[in-house]
Scaffold this active site. Sequence first.
Site, PDB file in Angstrom:
ATOM      1  N   CYS A   9       0.845  -1.206   0.000  1.00 53.52           N
ATOM      2  CA  CYS A   9       0.000   0.000   0.000  1.00 53.52           C
ATOM      3  C   CYS A   9       0.879   1.255   0.000  1.00 53.52           C
ATOM      4  O   CYS A   9       0.551   2.257  -0.646  1.00 53.52           O
ATOM      5  CB  CYS A   9      -0.941   0.010   1.204  1.00 53.52           C
ATOM      6  SG  CYS A   9      -2.374  -1.088   1.032  1.00 53.52           S
ATOM      7  N   ASP A  32      10.197  -6.945  -8.342  1.00 55.50           N
ATOM      8  CA  ASP A  32      10.404  -7.525  -7.013  1.00 55.50           C
ATOM      9  C   ASP A  32      11.799  -7.139  -6.526  1.00 55.50           C
ATOM     10  O   ASP A  32      12.777  -7.243  -7.260  1.00 55.50           O
ATOM     11  CB  ASP A  32      10.276  -9.056  -7.094  1.00 55.50           C
ATOM     12  CG  ASP A  32      10.238  -9.692  -5.711  1.00 55.50           C
ATOM     13  OD1 ASP A  32       9.207 -10.301  -5.375  1.00 55.50           O
ATOM     14  OD2 ASP A  32      11.236  -9.589  -4.970  1.00 55.50           O
ATOM     15  N   HIS A  48      -6.294  -2.827  -1.136  1.00 59.19           N
ATOM     16  CA  HIS A  48      -5.664  -3.775  -0.214  1.00 59.19           C
ATOM     17  C   HIS A  48      -6.585  -4.958   0.064  1.00 59.19           C
ATOM     18  O   HIS A  48      -7.645  -4.802   0.650  1.00 59.19           O
ATOM     19  CB  HIS A  48      -5.322  -3.086   1.115  1.00 59.19           C
ATOM     20  CG  HIS A  48      -4.687  -4.029   2.101  1.00 59.19           C
ATOM     21  ND1 HIS A  48      -3.321  -4.167   2.206  1.00 59.19           N
ATOM     22  CD2 HIS A  48      -5.227  -4.899   2.979  1.00 59.19           C
ATOM     23  CE1 HIS A  48      -3.049  -5.089   3.116  1.00 59.19           C
ATOM     24  NE2 HIS A  48      -4.203  -5.544   3.606  1.00 59.19           N
ATOM     25  N   GLY A  95       4.604 -19.757   1.959  1.00 58.00           N
ATOM     26  CA  GLY A  95       5.720 -18.828   2.151  1.00 58.00           C
ATOM     27  C   GLY A  95       5.316 -17.375   1.983  1.00 58.00           C
ATOM     28  O   GLY A  95       6.177 -16.503   1.863  1.00 58.00           O
ATOM     29  N   HIS A 100      -0.534  -8.461   1.213  1.00 60.79           N
ATOM     30  CA  HIS A 100      -1.302  -7.688   0.233  1.00 60.79           C
ATOM     31  C   HIS A 100      -1.210  -8.531  -1.031  1.00 60.79           C
ATOM     32  O   HIS A 100      -0.095  -8.775  -1.521  1.00 60.79           O
ATOM     33  CB  HIS A 100      -0.673  -6.300   0.048  1.00 60.79           C
ATOM     34  CG  HIS A 100      -1.371  -5.412  -0.947  1.00 60.79           C
ATOM     35  ND1 HIS A 100      -1.677  -4.085  -0.667  1.00 60.79           N
ATOM     36  CD2 HIS A 100      -1.794  -5.637  -2.213  1.00 60.79           C
ATOM     37  CE1 HIS A 100      -2.266  -3.541  -1.735  1.00 60.79           C
ATOM     38  NE2 HIS A 100      -2.347  -4.466  -2.690  1.00 60.79           N
ATOM     39  N   HIS A 102      -0.540 -10.372  -4.190  1.00 63.28           N
ATOM     40  CA  HIS A 102       0.381 -10.051  -5.288  1.00 63.28           C
ATOM     41  C   HIS A 102       0.647 -11.312  -6.082  1.00 63.28           C
ATOM     42  O   HIS A 102       0.791 -12.396  -5.527  1.00 63.28           O
ATOM     43  CB  HIS A 102       1.695  -9.463  -4.760  1.00 63.28           C
ATOM     44  CG  HIS A 102       2.351 -10.302  -3.708  1.00 63.28           C
ATOM     45  ND1 HIS A 102       1.924 -10.298  -2.393  1.00 63.28           N
ATOM     46  CD2 HIS A 102       3.368 -11.193  -3.776  1.00 63.28           C
ATOM     47  CE1 HIS A 102       2.670 -11.145  -1.704  1.00 63.28           C
ATOM     48  NE2 HIS A 102       3.556 -11.713  -2.514  1.00 63.28           N
ATOM     49  N   HIS A 104       3.337 -13.101  -8.530  1.00 59.17           N
ATOM     50  CA  HIS A 104       4.708 -13.090  -9.041  1.00 59.17           C
ATOM     51  C   HIS A 104       4.660 -13.468 -10.521  1.00 59.17           C
ATOM     52  O   HIS A 104       4.053 -14.489 -10.875  1.00 59.17           O
ATOM     53  CB  HIS A 104       5.561 -14.139  -8.319  1.00 59.17           C
ATOM     54  CG  HIS A 104       5.704 -13.928  -6.850  1.00 59.17           C
ATOM     55  ND1 HIS A 104       6.852 -13.406  -6.276  1.00 59.17           N
ATOM     56  CD2 HIS A 104       4.861 -14.166  -5.812  1.00 59.17           C
ATOM     57  CE1 HIS A 104       6.712 -13.354  -4.963  1.00 59.17           C
ATOM     58  NE2 HIS A 104       5.510 -13.815  -4.650  1.00 59.17           N
TER      59      HIS A 104
HETATM   60  P1  5GP Z   1       5.548 -13.512  -0.937  1.00 59.41           P
HETATM   61  O1  5GP Z   1       6.491 -14.504  -0.316  1.00 59.41           O
HETATM   62  O2  5GP Z   1       4.743 -12.762   0.094  1.00 59.41           O
HETATM   63  O3  5GP Z   1       4.692 -14.138  -2.006  1.00 59.41           O
HETATM   64  O4  5GP Z   1       6.474 -12.500  -1.707  1.00 59.41           O
HETATM   65  C1  5GP Z   1       6.754 -11.218  -1.278  1.00 59.41           C
HETATM   66  C2  5GP Z   1       7.696 -10.631  -2.298  1.00 59.41           C
HETATM   67  O5  5GP Z   1       7.753  -9.250  -2.097  1.00 59.41           O
HETATM   68  C3  5GP Z   1       9.129 -11.177  -2.169  1.00 59.41           C
HETATM   69  O6  5GP Z   1       9.516 -11.764  -3.408  1.00 59.41           O
HETATM   70  C4  5GP Z   1       9.953  -9.928  -1.823  1.00 59.41           C
HETATM   71  O7  5GP Z   1      11.225  -9.920  -2.458  1.00 59.41           O
HETATM   72  C5  5GP Z   1       9.060  -8.797  -2.298  1.00 59.41           C
HETATM   73  N1  5GP Z   1       9.183  -7.579  -1.506  1.00 59.41           N
HETATM   74  C6  5GP Z   1       9.116  -7.472  -0.155  1.00 59.41           C
HETATM   75  N2  5GP Z   1       9.239  -6.189   0.234  1.00 59.41           N
HETATM   76  C7  5GP Z   1       9.366  -5.460  -0.930  1.00 59.41           C
HETATM   77  C8  5GP Z   1       9.527  -4.060  -1.182  1.00 59.41           C
HETATM   78  O8  5GP Z   1       9.568  -3.223  -0.288  1.00 59.41           O
HETATM   79  N3  5GP Z   1       9.617  -3.690  -2.487  1.00 59.41           N
HETATM   80  C9  5GP Z   1       9.570  -4.591  -3.512  1.00 59.41           C
HETATM   81  N4  5GP Z   1       9.678  -4.105  -4.755  1.00 59.41           N
HETATM   82  N5  5GP Z   1       9.412  -5.915  -3.292  1.00 59.41           N
HETATM   83  C10 5GP Z   1       9.324  -6.345  -2.024  1.00 59.41           C
HETATM   84 ZN    ZN Z   2      -1.787  -3.280   1.198  1.00 59.01          ZN
END
Ligand code: 5GP
Ligand code: ZN
Length: 114
Positions: A9, A32, A48, A95, A100, A102, A104
């Site tokens: 957010c 990322d 969100h 993991g 929020h 997202h 990949h």
């Molecule tokens: P999750 O494991 O929740 O699916 O993935 C979270 C992703 O967010 C990770 O791949 C991590 O590298 C990325 N990430 C976490 N914090 C930030 C941030 O502040 N900026 C960006 N651009 N990516 C982030």
């Molecule tokens: Zn959010």
Amino acid sequence: MSENDCVFCQIVRGEMDSEVVHDEEEVLAFQDIGGQAPVHVLVIPKQHISSLAEIGDVSDGVAKRLLEVAHEVAKKMDVAESGYAFRINNGPDSGQEVFHLHAHVMGGRKLEMP
Ligand code: 5GP
Ligand code: ZN
């Protein structure tokens, strides 16, 4: 987690830097920070929601745009033809670290199922 504390957010509000790949009214895509493949972009709804458990809280149009933008990003990053993974982590066993929603979008190398 409240939207004030949510890092994605903060990116949406411009309070935290990100490398934006695609920006439209309801959906944002950005690099990322910990890229695990030559192409690793996150696609998020600006609204969100914590995970797919709450997908019903966004409009059908936004849910569809998430998918369309993922493919548009893949084309823009030149991996649409070589192939890419679209992955949404949901909850502890996946993991998921950022609560929020997202997606990949990863490509540019051979990817395996975890
Ligand atoms: P999750 O494991 O929740 O699916 O993935 C979270 C992703 O967010 C990770 O791949 C991590 O590298 C990325 N990430 C976490 N914090 C930030 C941030 O502040 N900026 C960006 N651009 N990516 C982030
Ligand atoms: Zn959010």
